[in-house]
Design an enzyme around this catalytic site. Structure first.
Site, PDB file in Angstrom:
ATOM      1  N   THR A 355      68.040  27.609  18.700  1.00 47.89           N
ATOM      2  CA  THR A 355      68.344  29.095  18.664  1.00 47.89           C
ATOM      3  C   THR A 355      67.331  29.922  19.082  1.00 47.89           C
ATOM      4  OG1 THR A 355      69.639  28.497  16.961  1.00 47.89           O
ATOM      5  CG2 THR A 355      69.018  30.581  16.902  1.00 47.89           C
ATOM      6  N   VAL A 356      67.735  30.901  19.770  1.00 50.00           N
ATOM      7  CA  VAL A 356      66.658  32.044  20.087  1.00 50.00           C
ATOM      8  C   VAL A 356      67.225  33.184  19.399  1.00 50.00           C
ATOM      9  CG1 VAL A 356      66.091  30.929  22.182  1.00 50.00           C
ATOM     10  CG2 VAL A 356      67.775  32.449  22.229  1.00 50.00           C
TER      11      VAL A 356
END
Length: 535
Positions: A355-356
């Site tokens: 995830t970012v």
């Protein structure tokens, strides 16, 4: 908000950053600069967030991509808007088919966990409603890096390297051919500083920029995804893509110490952090680094997570009301379960019956909290040949238990782990915050908010502080920076503690607060390669 920006109680190579005109915080420096470029060219915080998100699919492909989902909280003209860019299971995917394939639970890799990707639609929706610059301009930094190359940063290389072993068993499977051709063309992950180009990704970005995302859902790219899915045993069809559009939703909130903490509603699990905060309201924590503080935080999160994992699902299929889960009466009831010893987690009955993350702000008052993810690293491992589209594995979060609200069904969205956060006070924006990292995310949100509002830490200190992570049962992981006396005290109370030197699994976050005088205050995670880009 009271904090001393000059005080850093925890070792850090970073300092809180101040600016007046605009700010972008994210875990990859090149992506942060991409967002700043938009601000410098007259764009607003929404333009900056989108350029950063698009660029992250190129420079941090081990955590997100063109086949990701995305959620956003957007502050514009004194109002907070929510956007849910998560997609449903394909219409052909059923529980019976998964069981017939020999699975007792949803797999992590391959076609079965692939849901309709929502990120590209989320980009288009955000731009259509709030963007200022031309949509195609937002793609310029990402296109430059995809075509001409970018040097791989240390954290990206570490996670890319881990993918070698994860996907090795699938090397001879035709469904995974696109993954190996795109991300391991030399048979190994790139080294730190090595230049990587993604030419197929660039071609797709060009098409998305030109069609404002339409080609992905109702055009040439949808046709390619459909054809590859049919050829390799997948369930995704162009009809699934054509029927999808990211959804505007009303954010949910709880008040904590005079502030409002906001999250996206289910199917996201941001409600977990809010439920834990509701439990923590009844405690007064004078100091952070005490046995009592750690114990109560862990127990509150354990109770909240037990409820969320049991009840959170696609809201069309939930039999439990969000308002009941967030009621203070229910939190008061759950708090009575917390004693001196670690609990075995149980859900309650709250009803009346890779995830970012990024955040941006501009000088006009607009702010964005944005998160985008394939879920587990590169996701499903399915990459559509010739496009660079790496598909998510979000369906892994479905249950196969028909008694669960989150049980797999065609056209249904799964329980979702990515959650942007936002803080307001007296109807005014304080700012966006987030901590990426799967099931660590609500735990990171809880710890960052307590650090900020209970312990009055500046943003960088709030991120740098040692973290814990509840795993399951009485199992808890803590960072090696936690006081050994606290660790032994937790063990004496029945917690099964593992001390970890590797901090990469404890989340990677960013914060931007806006002071009353309009000054922006930003910080980024020391557990990754992040940057605060500002002017």
């Amino acid at each position: 908000m009271e904090f001393d920006a000059s005080v850093y109680p925890y070792p850090s190579r970073r300092r809180t950053i101040f600016a007046r005109n605009g700010m972008v915080c994210t875990g990859q420096p090149l992506a942060a600069q991409a967002g700043l470029r938009m601000l410098l060219q007259g764009g607003n915080a929404i333009d900056a967030a989108l350029a950063t998100a698009i660029c992250l699919t190129v420079v941090e492909p081990n955590c997100n991509g063109l086949g990701s989902d995305a959620f956003a909280l957007v502050w514009v003209k004194d109002h907070l808007y929510g956007l849910n860019g998560s997609g449903p299971a394909p219409g052909l995917l059923t529980r019976d088919k998964v069981l017939a394939a020999g699975h007792k639970e949803m797999p992590q890799r391959g076609w079965i966990p692939v849901t309709v990707p929502g990120a590209v639609s989320a980009w288009a929706e955000l731009h259509r409603r709030f963007g200022r610059l031309p949509f195609a301009k937002l793609f310029e930094p990402a296109l430059e890096y995809a075509r001409n190359g970018y040097p791989v940063s240390p954290t990206v290389r570490m996670l890319w390297k881990a993918a070698e072993d994860i996907f090795a068993p699938y090397r001879d499977d035709p469904a995974f051919a696109g993954f190996f051709a795109t991300f391991l063309p030399k048979g190994a992950a790139p080294e730190v500083g090595e230049t990587v180009t993604l030419p197929d990704h660039a071609k797709t970005l060009e098409l998305l920029a030109r069609t404002e995302g339409e080609a992905f859902y109702r055009g040439a790219l949808a046709e390619q995804m459909d054809q590859f899915s049919r050829a390799t045993g997948g369930f995704l069809r162009k009809e699934d893509l054509a029927g999808y559009r990211a959804q505007w939703v009303e954010p949910i909130r709880t008040d904590y110490r005079g502030y409002d903490v906001w999250e996206i509603p289910p199917n996201g699990h941001g409600i977990t952090a809010l439920m834990a905060l509701n439990i923590m309201k009844g405690f007064h924590l004078e100091q952070r680094e005490t046995l009592d503080s750690y114990h109560k935080q862990i127990e509150a999160m354990k109770l909240a997570f037990s409820d969320a994992r049991h009840y959170v699902a696609d809201p069309r299929f939930m039999h439990t009301r969000v308002e009941d889960m967030l009621s203070q009466a229910y939190a008061d009831q759950r708090r009575t379960l917390i004693g001196e010893q670690a609990l075995e987690p149980r859900w309650g009955k709250p009803f009346s019956g890779g995830t970012v993350y990024l955040c941006t702000a501009d000088g006009e008052g607009n702010m964005v909290s944005f998160i985008q993810s394939n879920f587990r690293g590169f996701g499903s491992g399915i990459v559509i040949p010739g496009t660079g589209i790496a598909l998510n594995d979000r369906g892994n979060n479905f249950s196969l238990d028909p008694a669960m609200d989150n049980c797999l069904a065609p056209g249904k969205k799964p329980y979702h782990t990515i959650i942007p956060g936002f803080l307001t006070k007296d109807g005014k924006a304080v700012g966006p915050f987030g901590v990426m990292g799967g099931f660590m995310q609500p735990q990171g949100h809880l710890q960052v908010i307590l650090n900020t509002l209970d312990f009055h830490m500046n943003p960088q200190a709030a991120l740098d502080a040692p973290r814990w992570q509840w795993i399951e049962g009485k199992k808890v992981e803590v960072e090696a920076q936690v006081d050994p006396a606290i660790v032994e005290g937790l063990r004496a109370r029945g917690h099964e503690i593992t001390v970890k030197k590797d901090r990469s699994t404890f989340g990677r976050g960013q914060i931007i607060w806006r002071r009353e005088d309009g000054t922006l205050v930003g910080a980024t995670e020391g557990r990754t390669d992040g940057t605060v880009a500002a002017f």
